[in-house]
Design a protein around this motif. Sequence first.
Motif, PDB file in Angstrom:
ATOM      1  N   VAL A 170       0.844  -1.202   0.000  1.00 17.17           N
ATOM      2  CA  VAL A 170       0.000   0.000   0.000  1.00 17.17           C
ATOM      3  C   VAL A 170       0.878   1.251   0.000  1.00 17.17           C
ATOM      4  O   VAL A 170       0.623   2.219  -0.734  1.00 17.17           O
ATOM      5  CB  VAL A 170      -0.938  -0.011   1.220  1.00 17.17           C
ATOM      6  N   TYR A 171       1.923   1.229   0.812  1.00 25.39           N
ATOM      7  CA  TYR A 171       2.827   2.384   0.891  1.00 25.39           C
ATOM      8  C   TYR A 171       3.500   2.637  -0.457  1.00 25.39           C
ATOM      9  O   TYR A 171       3.559   3.787  -0.945  1.00 25.39           O
ATOM     10  CB  TYR A 171       3.875   2.129   1.960  1.00 25.39           C
ATOM     11  N   GLU A 172       4.010   1.575  -1.095  1.00 27.46           N
ATOM     12  CA  GLU A 172       4.680   1.730  -2.382  1.00 27.46           C
ATOM     13  C   GLU A 172       3.694   2.124  -3.483  1.00 27.46           C
ATOM     14  O   GLU A 172       4.061   2.860  -4.418  1.00 27.46           O
ATOM     15  CB  GLU A 172       5.411   0.440  -2.753  1.00 27.46           C
ATOM     16  N   SER A 173       2.468   1.634  -3.396  1.00 30.11           N
ATOM     17  CA  SER A 173       1.463   1.991  -4.400  1.00 30.11           C
ATOM     18  C   SER A 173       1.130   3.495  -4.347  1.00 30.11           C
ATOM     19  O   SER A 173       1.036   4.157  -5.398  1.00 30.11           O
ATOM     20  CB  SER A 173       0.184   1.177  -4.188  1.00 30.11           C
ATOM     21  N   PHE A 174       1.000   4.029  -3.151  1.00 26.83           N
ATOM     22  CA  PHE A 174       0.719   5.456  -3.030  1.00 26.83           C
ATOM     23  C   PHE A 174       1.907   6.287  -3.510  1.00 26.83           C
ATOM     24  O   PHE A 174       1.722   7.364  -4.106  1.00 26.83           O
ATOM     25  CB  PHE A 174       0.371   5.808  -1.580  1.00 26.83           C
ATOM     26  N   ALA A 175       3.114   5.807  -3.257  1.00 29.14           N
ATOM     27  CA  ALA A 175       4.287   6.539  -3.745  1.00 29.14           C
ATOM     28  C   ALA A 175       4.314   6.541  -5.267  1.00 29.14           C
ATOM     29  O   ALA A 175       4.640   7.564  -5.900  1.00 29.14           O
ATOM     30  CB  ALA A 175       5.558   5.902  -3.187  1.00 29.14           C
ATOM     31  N   ASP A 176       3.962   5.426  -5.893  1.00 31.27           N
ATOM     32  CA  ASP A 176       3.935   5.346  -7.356  1.00 31.27           C
ATOM     33  C   ASP A 176       2.803   6.200  -7.928  1.00 31.27           C
ATOM     34  O   ASP A 176       2.982   6.890  -8.950  1.00 31.27           O
ATOM     35  CB  ASP A 176       3.781   3.883  -7.771  1.00 31.27           C
ATOM     36  N   TRP A 177       1.648   6.194  -7.286  1.00 32.05           N
ATOM     37  CA  TRP A 177       0.519   7.005  -7.766  1.00 32.05           C
ATOM     38  C   TRP A 177       0.821   8.500  -7.645  1.00 32.05           C
ATOM     39  O   TRP A 177       0.434   9.287  -8.506  1.00 32.05           O
ATOM     40  CB  TRP A 177      -0.751   6.672  -6.975  1.00 32.05           C
ATOM     41  N   TYR A 178       1.530   8.851  -6.583  1.00 34.54           N
ATOM     42  CA  TYR A 178       1.875  10.266  -6.401  1.00 34.54           C
ATOM     43  C   TYR A 178       2.878  10.717  -7.464  1.00 34.54           C
ATOM     44  O   TYR A 178       2.786  11.836  -7.982  1.00 34.54           O
ATOM     45  CB  TYR A 178       2.451  10.473  -5.005  1.00 34.54           C
ATOM     46  N   ALA A 179       3.820   9.821  -7.787  1.00 34.66           N
ATOM     47  CA  ALA A 179       4.808  10.171  -8.811  1.00 34.66           C
ATOM     48  C   ALA A 179       4.149  10.325 -10.179  1.00 34.66           C
ATOM     49  O   ALA A 179       4.598  11.134 -11.003  1.00 34.66           O
ATOM     50  CB  ALA A 179       5.891   9.108  -8.845  1.00 34.66           C
ATOM     51  N   LYS A 180       3.090   9.594 -10.431  1.00 35.50           N
ATOM     52  CA  LYS A 180       2.403   9.665 -11.716  1.00 35.50           C
ATOM     53  C   LYS A 180       1.295  10.719 -11.724  1.00 35.50           C
ATOM     54  O   LYS A 180       0.633  10.905 -12.756  1.00 35.50           O
ATOM     55  CB  LYS A 180       1.801   8.299 -12.076  1.00 35.50           C
ATOM     56  N   GLY A 181       1.101  11.362 -10.619  1.00 34.03           N
ATOM     57  CA  GLY A 181       0.080  12.406 -10.551  1.00 34.03           C
ATOM     58  C   GLY A 181      -1.317  11.884 -10.375  1.00 34.03           C
ATOM     59  O   GLY A 181      -2.286  12.622 -10.586  1.00 34.03           O
ATOM     60  N   LEU A 182      -1.479  10.626  -9.997  1.00 32.62           N
ATOM     61  CA  LEU A 182      -2.804  10.061  -9.837  1.00 32.62           C
ATOM     62  C   LEU A 182      -3.433  10.439  -8.491  1.00 32.62           C
ATOM     63  O   LEU A 182      -4.665  10.412  -8.363  1.00 32.62           O
ATOM     64  CB  LEU A 182      -2.737   8.529  -9.970  1.00 32.62           C
ATOM     65  N   VAL A 183      -2.593  10.732  -7.516  1.00 32.36           N
ATOM     66  CA  VAL A 183      -3.077  11.189  -6.213  1.00 32.36           C
ATOM     67  C   VAL A 183      -2.333  12.459  -5.846  1.00 32.36           C
ATOM     68  O   VAL A 183      -1.258  12.750  -6.388  1.00 32.36           O
ATOM     69  CB  VAL A 183      -2.877  10.113  -5.116  1.00 32.36           C
TER      70      VAL A 183
END
Length: 214
Positions: A88-101
């Motif tokens: 979950v932590y890594e998924s949010f980091a990836d989504w933030y880098a892609k601008g999804l969150v």
Amino acid sequence: MEQVPIIEHRWPGLLGAAIFSLGGGMLYILLYPFAFWSALGGLTGILLGLWGYKLLGKKSSGFGVAAAAGTTLLWLLAAWYLCLSRDVYESFADWYAKGLVEYRISYWQALQGAFLFFQEPSVAGAYIRDLLLAVLLTALGAFGSVIFLLGREEPLPTEGPAAPAEEEEEEPSVDPDMPLSPEPEGEDFLVAPPMPGVARPLVIPGIPEDRHPE
């Protein structure tokens, strides 16, 4: 030689099982990136737990198997949830880098809210499958240990008919009037004076009569 029975110490054994089965949870985390291989943590955990129980509990038993299986499952569940929280932590980091969150979360926040991801059936199914596979290997290890303990038990001795007691042979009585040696014939024998408690004198062969004490 009679063997001294080994006394089982359950509380120290339970502590040993909890400490050593921790290795199964650690192995689950290490093998988690390799998908199904992480389930080997369950089998490893119960084997280490059984060894730890016998080391501190001084004896293997059914309670030891239950203690090792229970502590292994607890460590597996904790390891499984830690791995889920890391995803979950890594998924949010990836989504933030892609601008999804619009924000990132800390690992502590991931630990607190990882269970919310089970609302998605596809996510819940994959994680639960991994956990069940590790639990299955733990159960197989526990079952094999029980079979081993049952096969090692020795049958109780059966009581047969008691052997007849041996009768002691009575020694023949000695007649005090019976001569201890044959009567002398000839001059080459010496009749010794009577001894206390002997009714007849002793006859000592081979001693000339002239050596008889006056």
